[in-house]
Scaffold this motif. Structure first.
Motif, PDB file in Angstrom:
ATOM      1  N   TRP A 113      -7.686 -36.051  15.162  1.00  0.00           N
ATOM      2  CA  TRP A 113      -9.143 -36.129  15.360  1.00  0.00           C
ATOM      3  C   TRP A 113      -9.858 -36.287  14.025  1.00  0.00           C
ATOM      4  CZ3 TRP A 113      -6.165 -32.222  17.743  1.00  0.00           C
ATOM      5  CH2 TRP A 113      -5.898 -32.467  19.096  1.00  0.00           C
ATOM      6  N   ASN A 114      -9.178 -36.961  13.085  1.00  0.00           N
ATOM      7  CA  ASN A 114      -9.780 -37.155  11.766  1.00  0.00           C
ATOM      8  C   ASN A 114     -11.125 -37.859  11.864  1.00  0.00           C
ATOM      9  OD1 ASN A 114      -7.554 -35.978  10.687  1.00  0.00           O
ATOM     10  ND2 ASN A 114      -6.684 -37.832   9.799  1.00  0.00           N
ATOM     11  N   TRP A 115     -11.314 -38.629  12.922  1.00  0.00           N
ATOM     12  CA  TRP A 115     -12.547 -39.394  13.098  1.00  0.00           C
ATOM     13  C   TRP A 115     -13.702 -38.531  13.594  1.00  0.00           C
ATOM     14  CZ3 TRP A 115     -13.280 -38.660  18.296  1.00  0.00           C
ATOM     15  CH2 TRP A 115     -12.131 -38.419  19.075  1.00  0.00           C
ATOM     16  N   GLY A 116     -13.426 -37.300  13.965  1.00  0.00           N
ATOM     17  CA  GLY A 116     -14.452 -36.576  14.705  1.00  0.00           C
ATOM     18  C   GLY A 116     -15.077 -35.367  14.031  1.00  0.00           C
ATOM     19  N   TRP A 117     -14.680 -35.038  12.788  1.00  0.00           N
ATOM     20  CA  TRP A 117     -15.176 -33.794  12.191  1.00  0.00           C
ATOM     21  C   TRP A 117     -16.692 -33.782  12.068  1.00  0.00           C
ATOM     22  CZ3 TRP A 117     -12.189 -30.127  13.063  1.00  0.00           C
ATOM     23  CH2 TRP A 117     -10.809 -30.202  12.856  1.00  0.00           C
ATOM     24  N   GLY A 118     -17.302 -34.970  11.884  1.00  0.00           N
ATOM     25  CA  GLY A 118     -18.759 -35.022  11.792  1.00  0.00           C
ATOM     26  C   GLY A 118     -19.425 -34.474  13.052  1.00  0.00           C
ATOM     27  N   CYS A 119     -18.791 -34.684  14.199  1.00  0.00           N
ATOM     28  CA  CYS A 119     -19.382 -34.230  15.459  1.00  0.00           C
ATOM     29  C   CYS A 119     -19.379 -32.706  15.564  1.00  0.00           C
ATOM     30  CB  CYS A 119     -18.633 -34.831  16.631  1.00  0.00           C
ATOM     31  SG  CYS A 119     -18.665 -36.618  16.633  1.00  0.00           S
ATOM     32  N   VAL A 120     -18.404 -32.068  14.926  1.00  0.00           N
ATOM     33  CA  VAL A 120     -18.363 -30.605  14.926  1.00  0.00           C
ATOM     34  C   VAL A 120     -19.609 -30.060  14.217  1.00  0.00           C
ATOM     35  CG1 VAL A 120     -17.085 -28.611  14.048  1.00  0.00           C
ATOM     36  CG2 VAL A 120     -15.859 -30.551  15.053  1.00  0.00           C
ATOM     37  N   PHE A 121     -20.141 -30.842  13.290  1.00  0.00           N
ATOM     38  CA  PHE A 121     -21.332 -30.425  12.539  1.00  0.00           C
ATOM     39  C   PHE A 121     -22.613 -31.005  13.144  1.00  0.00           C
ATOM     40  CE2 PHE A 121     -17.865 -29.523   9.809  1.00  0.00           C
ATOM     41  CZ  PHE A 121     -18.259 -28.474   9.002  1.00  0.00           C
ATOM     42  N   GLY A 122     -22.503 -31.518  14.347  1.00  0.00           N
ATOM     43  CA  GLY A 122     -23.693 -31.992  15.058  1.00  0.00           C
ATOM     44  C   GLY A 122     -23.923 -33.491  14.971  1.00  0.00           C
ATOM     45  N   GLY A 123     -23.016 -34.218  14.338  1.00  0.00           N
ATOM     46  CA  GLY A 123     -23.172 -35.673  14.225  1.00  0.00           C
ATOM     47  C   GLY A 123     -22.886 -36.377  15.536  1.00  0.00           C
ATOM     48  N   LYS A 124     -23.383 -37.603  15.644  1.00  0.00           N
ATOM     49  CA  LYS A 124     -23.111 -38.433  16.824  1.00  0.00           C
ATOM     50  C   LYS A 124     -22.607 -39.784  16.335  1.00  0.00           C
ATOM     51  CE  LYS A 124     -25.043 -35.982  20.363  1.00  0.00           C
ATOM     52  NZ  LYS A 124     -24.475 -34.748  19.793  1.00  0.00           N
ATOM     53  N   PHE A 125     -21.742 -40.426  17.135  1.00  0.00           N
ATOM     54  CA  PHE A 125     -21.215 -41.726  16.734  1.00  0.00           C
ATOM     55  C   PHE A 125     -22.277 -42.826  16.835  1.00  0.00           C
ATOM     56  CE2 PHE A 125     -17.239 -39.678  18.370  1.00  0.00           C
ATOM     57  CZ  PHE A 125     -16.695 -39.462  17.128  1.00  0.00           C
ATOM     58  N   TRP A 126     -23.094 -42.734  17.880  1.00  0.00           N
ATOM     59  CA  TRP A 126     -24.143 -43.738  18.072  1.00  0.00           C
ATOM     60  C   TRP A 126     -25.164 -43.192  19.050  1.00  0.00           C
ATOM     61  CZ3 TRP A 126     -23.359 -48.140  22.067  1.00  0.00           C
ATOM     62  CH2 TRP A 126     -22.651 -47.686  23.152  1.00  0.00           C
ATOM     63  N   ASP A 127     -26.234 -43.966  19.243  1.00  0.00           N
ATOM     64  CA  ASP A 127     -27.267 -43.490  20.150  1.00  0.00           C
ATOM     65  C   ASP A 127     -26.975 -43.862  21.601  1.00  0.00           C
ATOM     66  OD1 ASP A 127     -27.764 -46.164  20.252  1.00  0.00           O
ATOM     67  OD2 ASP A 127     -29.887 -46.048  19.741  1.00  0.00           O
ATOM     68  N   GLY A 128     -25.806 -44.443  21.836  1.00  0.00           N
ATOM     69  CA  GLY A 128     -25.435 -44.815  23.199  1.00  0.00           C
ATOM     70  C   GLY A 128     -25.966 -46.178  23.617  1.00  0.00           C
ATOM     71  N   LYS A 129     -26.746 -46.807  22.764  1.00  0.00           N
ATOM     72  CA  LYS A 129     -27.318 -48.106  23.150  1.00  0.00           C
ATOM     73  C   LYS A 129     -27.113 -49.168  22.075  1.00  0.00           C
ATOM     74  CE  LYS A 129     -31.028 -46.934  26.352  1.00  0.00           C
ATOM     75  NZ  LYS A 129     -31.032 -45.451  26.333  1.00  0.00           N
ATOM     76  N   SER A 130     -27.804 -48.981  20.942  1.00  0.00           N
ATOM     77  CA  SER A 130     -27.819 -50.090  19.986  1.00  0.00           C
ATOM     78  C   SER A 130     -27.681 -49.646  18.527  1.00  0.00           C
ATOM     79  CB  SER A 130     -29.133 -50.878  20.137  1.00  0.00           C
ATOM     80  OG  SER A 130     -30.223 -50.018  19.854  1.00  0.00           O
ATOM     81  N   LYS A 131     -27.622 -48.327  18.272  1.00  0.00           N
ATOM     82  CA  LYS A 131     -27.581 -47.890  16.875  1.00  0.00           C
ATOM     83  C   LYS A 131     -26.346 -47.065  16.571  1.00  0.00           C
ATOM     84  CE  LYS A 131     -32.255 -47.988  15.111  1.00  0.00           C
ATOM     85  NZ  LYS A 131     -32.924 -48.466  16.352  1.00  0.00           N
ATOM     86  N   ILE A 132     -25.619 -47.493  15.558  1.00  0.00           N
ATOM     87  CA  ILE A 132     -24.497 -46.716  15.048  1.00  0.00           C
ATOM     88  C   ILE A 132     -25.081 -45.648  14.118  1.00  0.00           C
ATOM     89  CG2 ILE A 132     -22.414 -46.821  13.600  1.00  0.00           C
ATOM     90  CD1 ILE A 132     -21.928 -48.342  16.116  1.00  0.00           C
ATOM     91  N   THR A 133     -24.572 -44.422  14.229  1.00  0.00           N
ATOM     92  CA  THR A 133     -25.102 -43.350  13.373  1.00  0.00           C
ATOM     93  C   THR A 133     -23.966 -42.699  12.589  1.00  0.00           C
ATOM     94  OG1 THR A 133     -24.952 -41.874  15.257  1.00  0.00           O
ATOM     95  CG2 THR A 133     -27.097 -42.836  14.826  1.00  0.00           C
ATOM     96  N   ALA A 134     -23.162 -43.549  11.959  1.00  0.00           N
ATOM     97  CA  ALA A 134     -21.973 -43.047  11.262  1.00  0.00           C
ATOM     98  C   ALA A 134     -22.329 -42.268  10.006  1.00  0.00           C
ATOM     99  CB  ALA A 134     -21.041 -44.205  10.913  1.00  0.00           C
ATOM    100  N   ASN A 135     -23.468 -42.602   9.383  1.00  0.00           N
ATOM    101  CA  ASN A 135     -23.783 -41.932   8.110  1.00  0.00           C
ATOM    102  C   ASN A 135     -24.981 -40.990   8.233  1.00  0.00           C
ATOM    103  OD1 ASN A 135     -25.632 -43.927   8.463  1.00  0.00           O
ATOM    104  ND2 ASN A 135     -25.491 -44.766   6.386  1.00  0.00           N
TER     105      ASN A 135
END
Lengths: 442, 302
Positions: free
Chosen positions: A203-225
């Motif tokens: 789950w190396n890709w997912g640690w940001g989510c543990v801190f409240g991050g999201k991969f995207w807004d579900g529609k049109s915006k990537i929120t990787a950073n």
């Protein structure tokens, strides 16, 4: 002239013989039950569990016979077989495959079948139903579900003077406990670790989510950073800085295979690990004497709203486009979705059930002492799922690469994630443009 | 006088040609079906948005322009170039060196030759898994051996600076194939030349330099070209040993990115464009090798 006639005759004779032998060895079209071919990835006890379910289904009725085939590399093979026009009737894919395979028209929507058989969202723990959806249509139904939790070694905690019945509840607490458990040998090499963000590395890709991050807004915006994502990767970096990126890598390279007694957690080299509901099987198999417990994964101290994060995924059953017997295929899938079929399968896998209704017998006889915890976690509002977009495989690779760069101290979290953002946003823009051009907007 | 003779001949020749074509036809059919057709389709798809399962949509050169702006494409190309630039000459030196050693007159030579050829018979995947353990940073044989001479070995598999050298080192394992070809070439060098050189007072190095290597040059050219093709298409070993080109894409080779685009990301058009670019690169390098070799390759009897 004669020679030519003879040679032509010989060629015809051979061709005829080939044709004839194909004809007489072909399996005659029987008037028996409809044969449904089903490709599944599982082996060992997991494969046996599904074999038992298939057997039960085949015995239950006479009209359909499901033939289960164990197939490795199931994603590629299903893709190629579907492209070649000769797919299986049922395929057991992974949940995150759904958006990509649905987008590519590789699997058929199951909405009408679900209505016909009375299978509906309300029967499921929401996340396991949602993982099978793409653009509001059902493309896959759950075969077995997964959640993750912190697994920790009670003996190691006790030996370090800690309370083995008080697992950390915040990331900061976990870091402190972890630090007490890190141990180096005489030569300075690491010989024991408390916790390692890179272990087991799934789950190396997912640690940001543990801190409240999201991969995207579900529609049109990537929120990787986003700041939360960066914070997650900063936490990863803090381990490399504290214990040395090289030292952690060397230590980790000495771990045995996951499915072996040399597994880092089972051989007590790592005291705390994020692991899934399956871990219990491997503990009983390879280290039955291990004193362990499971607890929800800690949350950042300043984000109590991020309690109970858990990675949820699932295996799904799909009907590839071009399947010869989709109706019969779904009848089998519907059986797997019944409480009887599902409990038989999930008990065999020793996982929880994705269904809301669970028999008392399932709870009482389930071997995993923490099965209730894993089930409850699936209801968590902080359940982490792979971004439900066809771009997930690429996004996943980019996040994994960013993790590498950060853990090896080759890039700062911000720089690594900015790069992910810069690569993924144009890809999403393009996908949306293509969908608009096709008139297939979300 | 010549006209009727030609006509008479051509009747016979035509029948002969037909027979010949019939004999060759399995190859022709196979070539058209399994080489020309896929290559042409790949060229067509490289100008399309194509996911394998949906009908291809013509998008012009977008895949190519996209590749030019794709950092990972350049990274994978640079990784592959680095690997090839070191693996080919190293492999060549080792294979020629072994062939020279195994061409000497020593008792039990057949045994030595077998022993040195044997490694190249090991299938790729078991080999890759085996080398994972050789290179293991903690328990690896290589680092254990290095430690006995006081060298602290690196983390071959997880250090971005050592992952590619590890693969290059590992590629030497397969030098046996080239070695056998060199050995055959060495056996072909006329003894008279050595004798003549010896009479002129040439020592071992002078003989090797002025007789063996020039006589071996066609074989070196052949192995060199095969080496270029093989090294630029390196796939199975890194794919097994370094999933996703880890660590930090330091072992992400061209073919791995191509494969991922085709089968993981379902971007077959993009992958086809990559395939064609690689084809042009290999073709260019091969032509270059042939051109550069014109002066240095000596064919016997030519």
């Amino acid at each position: 002239m004669l020679r030519r006639i003879v040679s032509v005759a010989a060629v015809l004779l051979i061709a005829g013989a080939v044709w004839w032998s194909e004809k007489i060895t072909a399996i005659p079209a029987s008037r028996g039950p409809v044969e449904v071919t089903y490709w599944e990835k599982w082996t060992s006890f997991e494969g046996d569990a599904m074999r038992a379910v298939v057997g039960a289904f085949n015995r239950k009725q006479k009209r359909i016979h499901v033939k289960l085939l164990t197939v490795s590399g199931i994603e590629d093979k299903t893709l190629m077989a579907t492209a070649g026009g000769n797919p299986p009737d049922v395929a057991g894919l992974y949940g995150p495959n759904i958006p990509q395979y649905a987008e590519d028209n590789a699997v058929i929507p199951l909405d009408d079948y679900c209505r016909k058989y009375g299978i509906k969202a309300e029967d499921y723990i929401p996340v396991y139903w949602d993982n099978g959806l793409y653009k509001g249509h059902v493309y896959g139904l759950c075969s077995t579900p997964e959640t993750t939790a912190l697994h920790y070694n009670k003996r190691m905690l006790r030996d370090a003077g800690l309370d083995p019945n008080k697992p950390p509840t915040t990331i900061e607490e976990m870091d402190v406990i972890s630090d007490k458990l890190f141990l180096r040998g005489k030569d300075g090499k690491l010989i024991r670790a408390g916790f390692m963000p890179a272990e087991p590395g799934w789950w190396n890709w997912g640690w940001g989510c543990v801190f409240g991050g999201k991969f995207w807004d579900g529609k049109s915006k990537i929120t990787a950073n986003s700041p939360e994502m960066v914070r997650g990767y900063e936490w990863v970096r803090s381990y490399s800085k504290k214990y040395g990126a090289d030292d952690l890598q060397t230590f980790r390279s000495g771990f045995g295979n996951f499915s072996s007694p040399q597994n880092a957690f089972l051989s007590e080299k790592v005291a705390m690990e994020l692991q899934g509901v399956w871990m219990h099987n491997f503990i009983t198999m390879f280290a039955p004497k291990l004193e362990w417990a499971a607890a929800p994964f800690p949350h950042p101290a300043d984000r109590p709203d991020m309690a109970n994060t858990t990675y949820t995924s699932e295996d799904v059953l799909v009907i590839p486009r071009g399947a010869k017997h989709p109706n019969e295929a779904f009848e089998f899938i519907a059986y797997v979705q019944s409480q009887e079929g599902m409990e038989m399968l999930c008990m065999g896998h020793r996982k929880q059930s994705p269904l809301r209704k669970v028999s008392r017998r399932f709870w009482e006889t389930h071997p995993n002492p923490y099965i209730k915890l894993f089930t409850d976690l699936a209801w968590s509002k902080n359940a982490i799922v792979a971004a439900r977009t066809p771009l997930w495989p690429e996004y996943n690779a980019e996040l994994g690469n960013a993790f590498d760069e950060v853990a090896l101290l080759k890039a700062t979290p911000q720089a690594a994630l900015d790069k992910v953002q810069a690569r993924m946003q144009p890809k999403l823009d393009r996908l949306l443009a293509v969908q608009r051009a096709r008139g297939e907007e979300q | 006088m010549s006209q009727p003779a030609r006509r008479r001949l051509s009747a016979a020749a035509r029948s002969e040609r037909l027979t010949a074509l019939l004999f060759v036809s399995p190859w022709i059919v196979g070539f058209l079906l399994f080489e020309v057709y896929p290559l042409s389709m790949a060229a067509y798809y490289s100008f399309c948005d194509y996911s394998v399962l949906r009908a291809p949509v013509w998008i012009g050169a977008m895949n190519y322009t996209g590749l030019m702006a794709d950092d990972v494409f350049w990274k994978s190309l640079a990784n592959t170039g680095f690997y090839a630039a070191l693996a080919i000459p190293f492999g060549m030196v080792v294979a020629i060196g072994l062939a020279l050693l195994l061409n000497t007159k020593v008792r039990g030579m057949a045994v030595y030759r077998t022993v040195f050829f044997l490694p190249s018979l090991v299938p790729t995947i078991p080999l890759a898994v085996l080398w994972l353990w050789v290179f293991n940073g903690e328990h690896g044989v290589l680092n254990t051996v290095l430690a006995t001479v006081g060298v602290k070995g690196p983390n071959w598999l997880s250090d971005v600076n050592w992952s590619k050298p590890a693969l290059i080192l590992m590629a030497l394992w397969g030098a046996g194939n080239a070695m056998v070809i060199y050995l055959a070439g060495l056996q072909d060098v006329p003894q008279e030349m050595y004798e003549a050189a010896e009479l002129d007072g040439a020592r071992w190095w002078a003989r090797t330099r002025h007789v063996t290597l020039p006589m071996l040059s066609p074989v070196i050219l052949f192995n060199g070209i095969m080496g270029i093709i093989g090294a630029l298409q390196v796939f199975a070993e890194p794919y097994v040993m370094f999933p996703g080109g880890a660590p930090a894409r330091s072992t992400y080779f061209y073919t791995m990115y191509l494969f991922d685009n085709a089968f993981l990301y379902h971007k077959m058009g993009y992958a086809c464009a990559m395939g064609w670019i690689m084809f042009v690169i290999i073709l260019g390098l091969t032509l270059l090798a042939l051109r550069l070799s014109e002066k240095h390759v000596h064919y016997q009897g030519a």
